[in-house]
Write a protein that holds these residues in place. Structure first.
Motif, short mmCIF file in Angstrom:
data_model
loop_
_atom_site.label_atom_id
_atom_site.label_comp_id
_atom_site.label_asym_id
_atom_site.label_seq_id
_atom_site.Cartn_x
_atom_site.Cartn_y
_atom_site.Cartn_z
N GLY A 190 0.86 -1.19 0.15
CA GLY A 190 0.11 -0.02 0.09
C GLY A 190 0.96 1.22 0.11
N ALA A 191 2.21 1.24 -0.11
CA ALA A 191 3.16 2.15 -0.04
C ALA A 191 2.54 3.45 -1.16
N PRO A 192 2.37 3.21 -2.22
CA PRO A 192 1.82 4.27 -3.28
C PRO A 192 0.72 4.98 -2.76
N TYR A 193 -0.09 4.57 -2.03
CA TYR A 193 -1.32 5.04 -1.58
C TYR A 193 -0.98 5.88 -0.26
N ILE A 194 -0.14 6.02 0.42
CA ILE A 194 0.08 6.35 1.89
C ILE A 194 -0.07 8.00 1.85
N GLY A 195 0.50 8.91 1.14
CA GLY A 195 0.34 10.14 0.93
C GLY A 195 -0.85 10.70 0.64
N GLY A 196 -1.71 10.21 -0.48
CA GLY A 196 -2.82 10.65 -0.69
C GLY A 196 -4.11 10.17 0.58
N LEU A 197 -3.92 8.91 1.14
CA LEU A 197 -4.72 8.66 2.43
C LEU A 197 -4.43 9.57 3.63
N ILE A 198 -3.06 9.78 3.88
CA ILE A 198 -2.77 10.74 4.79
C ILE A 198 -3.57 12.30 4.68
N ALA A 199 -3.41 12.74 3.57
CA ALA A 199 -4.11 13.98 3.14
C ALA A 199 -5.66 13.68 3.27
N GLN A 200 -6.16 12.67 2.80
CA GLN A 200 -7.76 12.43 3.20
C GLN A 200 -7.89 12.30 4.56
N ASP A 201 -7.18 11.60 5.27
CA ASP A 201 -7.52 11.59 6.84
C ASP A 201 -7.48 13.13 7.35
#
Length: 121
Positions: free
Chosen positions: A48-59
């Motif tokens: 899931g590493a490629p998704y972390i930045g966007g997910l943190i921004a959404q969180d």
């Protein structure tokens, strides 16, 4: 676990907070909490590493909306500054799952505004 992915995502989101003058101690604390929660998630699913930045921004968007309400500029972070007509509205991360290559998109026009970490004031 190598925290480099978390550190890069944190730096990108913090740059976007700073670009919109929201790099306050309170918002940085919310960012740290989002990073901590996603660190656990990444330990469970290393692909899931490629998704972390966007997910943190959404969180962080969700945390700010919960704290300030969706009727305030802080609760709508990041506010779209490109649309001069119409109601104040936020940008959102595209793709919806946060990645790969997350970008901020205007929720009114659908236009890409900037990559994650690339917002300007």
């Amino acid at each position: 676990m190598d925290d480099t992915v978390i550190f890069v995502a944190r730096a990108q989101v913090l740059a976007d907070l700073e670009a919109r003058a929201l790099g306050t101690p309170n918002t940085v604390t919310l960012l740290e909490e989002a990073c901590s929660e996603r660190r656990w998630w990444l330990e469970q699913w290393t692909d899931g590493a490629p998704y972390i930045g966007g997910l943190i921004a959404q969180d962080l968007q969700d945390a700010l909306a919960d704290q300030f309400g969706r009727g305030t500029r802080e609760g709508l972070w990041p506010v779209c500054v490109g649309c001069q007509d119409g109601p104040i509205h936020a940008l959102h991360i595209d793709p919806d799952l946060g990645g790969p290559d997350p970008q901020w998109v205007c929720e009114e026009t659908g236009q890409t505004v900037a990559p994650l970490g690339g917002l300007t004031g």
